[in-house]
Design an enzyme around this catalytic site. Structure first.
Site, PDB file in Angstrom:
ATOM      1  N   LYS A  85       0.812  -1.213   0.000  1.00 57.48           N
ATOM      2  CA  LYS A  85       0.000   0.000   0.000  1.00 57.48           C
ATOM      3  C   LYS A  85       0.849   1.268   0.000  1.00 57.48           C
ATOM      4  O   LYS A  85       0.572   2.216   0.752  1.00 57.48           O
ATOM      5  CB  LYS A  85      -0.962   0.015   1.195  1.00 57.48           C
ATOM      6  CG  LYS A  85      -1.948  -1.128   1.211  1.00 57.48           C
ATOM      7  CD  LYS A  85      -2.858  -1.038   2.425  1.00 57.48           C
ATOM      8  CE  LYS A  85      -3.804  -2.221   2.512  1.00 57.48           C
ATOM      9  NZ  LYS A  85      -4.639  -2.192   3.726  1.00 57.48           N
TER      10      LYS A  85
ATOM     11  N   LYS B  95     -14.331  -2.641   3.791  1.00 58.49           N
ATOM     12  CA  LYS B  95     -13.209  -2.503   2.870  1.00 58.49           C
ATOM     13  C   LYS B  95     -12.273  -1.403   3.363  1.00 58.49           C
ATOM     14  O   LYS B  95     -12.718  -0.391   3.924  1.00 58.49           O
ATOM     15  CB  LYS B  95     -13.708  -2.164   1.456  1.00 58.49           C
ATOM     16  CG  LYS B  95     -14.705  -3.171   0.880  1.00 58.49           C
ATOM     17  CD  LYS B  95     -14.057  -4.513   0.589  1.00 58.49           C
ATOM     18  CE  LYS B  95     -15.010  -5.456  -0.148  1.00 58.49           C
ATOM     19  NZ  LYS B  95     -16.110  -5.955   0.678  1.00 58.49           N
ATOM     20  N   ASP B  96     -10.992  -1.581   3.119  1.00 56.75           N
ATOM     21  CA  ASP B  96      -9.960  -0.666   3.590  1.00 56.75           C
ATOM     22  C   ASP B  96     -10.084   0.692   2.904  1.00 56.75           C
ATOM     23  O   ASP B  96     -10.371   0.772   1.716  1.00 56.75           O
ATOM     24  CB  ASP B  96      -8.584  -1.274   3.299  1.00 56.75           C
ATOM     25  CG  ASP B  96      -7.474  -0.622   4.112  1.00 56.75           C
ATOM     26  OD1 ASP B  96      -7.560   0.577   4.412  1.00 56.75           O
ATOM     27  OD2 ASP B  96      -6.504  -1.329   4.427  1.00 56.75           O
ATOM     28  N   ARG B  97      -9.824   1.755   3.649  1.00 57.09           N
ATOM     29  CA  ARG B  97      -9.832   3.090   3.049  1.00 57.09           C
ATOM     30  C   ARG B  97      -8.573   3.352   2.230  1.00 57.09           C
ATOM     31  O   ARG B  97      -8.595   4.130   1.277  1.00 57.09           O
ATOM     32  CB  ARG B  97      -9.973   4.176   4.127  1.00 57.09           C
ATOM     33  CG  ARG B  97      -8.845   4.220   5.121  1.00 57.09           C
ATOM     34  CD  ARG B  97      -8.965   5.365   6.103  1.00 57.09           C
ATOM     35  NE  ARG B  97      -8.820   6.654   5.448  1.00 57.09           N
ATOM     36  CZ  ARG B  97      -8.615   7.798   6.096  1.00 57.09           C
ATOM     37  NH1 ARG B  97      -8.550   7.795   7.423  1.00 57.09           N
ATOM     38  NH2 ARG B  97      -8.482   8.923   5.449  1.00 57.09           N
ATOM     39  N   HIS B  98      -7.450   2.713   2.595  1.00 56.44           N
ATOM     40  CA  HIS B  98      -6.185   2.924   1.880  1.00 56.44           C
ATOM     41  C   HIS B  98      -6.084   1.930   0.723  1.00 56.44           C
ATOM     42  O   HIS B  98      -5.178   1.091   0.672  1.00 56.44           O
ATOM     43  CB  HIS B  98      -5.003   2.767   2.836  1.00 56.44           C
ATOM     44  CG  HIS B  98      -5.010   3.749   3.958  1.00 56.44           C
ATOM     45  ND1 HIS B  98      -4.737   5.086   3.774  1.00 56.44           N
ATOM     46  CD2 HIS B  98      -5.279   3.597   5.274  1.00 56.44           C
ATOM     47  CE1 HIS B  98      -4.822   5.716   4.941  1.00 56.44           C
ATOM     48  NE2 HIS B  98      -5.151   4.835   5.856  1.00 56.44           N
TER      49      HIS B  98
END
Length: 362
Positions: A29, A95-98
């Site tokens: 990421k 779900k991931d923000r990044h």
């Protein structure tokens, strides 16, 4: 009551790998585009022409592409835009923000079909709308078939041949289906809170303490700590089986998953402990009883024991090298399984999004 003089336990947040060690290091990421997630929900059509929303029912379902916003935030904002309660917005999973993610949301909008186009236009000002339909039901956790991941790892350091061999091994057999360390809080803080809870202060369902209103902040925190406790016990049992090399094969007393024999599972602990029997039950109890401070939180909660697969099996696993030190990996996972867990079986990962988060909140 909690014994304040007791020394807090030091929680291990790293577990044995299937290959006896990791074969490389890598950055995860570095930018949101390095981590792409596409929710798989076969019940709904994926369309691009939104001038006419297909289907019928009281729920308007939208497939959104987003980055920088987590699922719960988007759900709250969709409710505000619609003028409904936050509870009236449903989704299948967090779900991931990044990351760059595509997922479905359902919004309860009975009798408002004629206003769908205007509502879609307002939503499209915030997020890209890549699908829409009407449905008779609200989306709930786990309704989807899984998630498709396309992940770019950067600054990969390790022998390429060993990395390729390790990926091929995971493609064939799967990876240990651990819960990720983020579930347990910083340095295991969620486990500390679970261990310090007084079971007598909880109601018969373990959802709230005395004087807490149902559905309040105390209730949600309790659920978080219960989840951390049972996830920890699961991870410890899976770790023991990975060490002994029998995590891929059923043991005597394996109850299977949802009544289906043959699946190798571990316990999601509850009141009564485990549904396993014979050899497997003895092993699971032997390990779980090493953590009495966690087991006690289940004594009055009536939380039903459940099972979880020990093996995460990435479907259609494929990979290719974008550069000498940049590797792109793609695969699908069932709901409740984590891409970072699969990758952590092979790579020592440095999550670069954590540094970005700390800068934003410093």
């Amino acid at each position: 009551m909690t014994d304040s003089s007791a020394t807090p336990r030091r929680w291990c947040l790293d577990w044995p790998t299937s290959g006896g060690g990791r074969v490389a290091t890598a950055d995860l990421k570095t930018v949101p585009e390095d981590f792409r997630v596409d929710e798989i929900l076969d019940d709904f059509p994926v369309i691009t022409d939104l001038s006419e929303v297909s289907g019928s029912g009281e729920h308007l379902c939208l497939r959104l592409e987003k980055s920088g916003d987590n699922t719960e935030y988007v759900a709250r904002e969709l409710a505000k835009l619609s003028g409904c309660r936050a509870f009236d917005v449903g989704f299948c999973g967090l779900k991931d923000r990044h990351a760059v993610t595509r997922q479905w949301f359902s919004i309860y909008r009975p009798g408002l079909v004629s206003e769908d186009e205007a509502y879609l236009a307002r939503v499209a000002e915030r997020w890209q709308v890549v699908g829409a339909c009407r449905s008779s039901r609200k989306l709930r956790r786990g309704d989807h078939q899984g998630n498709r991941f396309v992940i770019s790892l950067r600054q990969v350091s390790g022998d390429r041949e060993r990395i390729d061999q390790a990926l091929a091994r995971v493609k064939g057999q799967g990876a240990p289906n651990y819960f990720g360390p983020q579930r347990f809080g910083h340095d295991g803080s969620n486990l500390d809170r679970a261990a310090s809870m007084d079971p007598d202060a909880l109601d018969s369902r373990g959802r709230r303490g005395k004087g807490k209103k149902r559905g309040g902040a105390g209730a949600s925190k309790n659920v978080l700590y219960f989840s951390a406790a049972r996830s920890w016990i699961f991870n410890q049992i899976l770790a023991a089986r990975v060490k002994s090399g029998d995590w891929l094969s059923p043991m005597d007393g394996e109850p299977g998953l949802n009544g289906q024999p043959g699946t190798v599972t571990g316990p999601l602990w509850g009141d009564g402990g485990t549904t396993a029997e014979e050899t497997q039950a003895r092993l699971e109890w032997q390990i779980a009883e090493q953590y009495p401070e966690l087991l006690k939180v289940f004594s009055t909660t009536r939380m039903k024991p459940e099972r979880r697969p020990l093996v995460a099996r990435p479907a259609d696993l494929d990979w290719h090298w974008l550069d000498d030190d940049c590797l792109q990996v793609a695969f699908s996972l069932a709901p409740g399984q984590y891409a970072t867990t699969v990758l952590s079986d092979l790579f020592e990962l440095e999550d670069r999004s954590l540094g970005q988060h700390n800068k934003q909140h410093g």
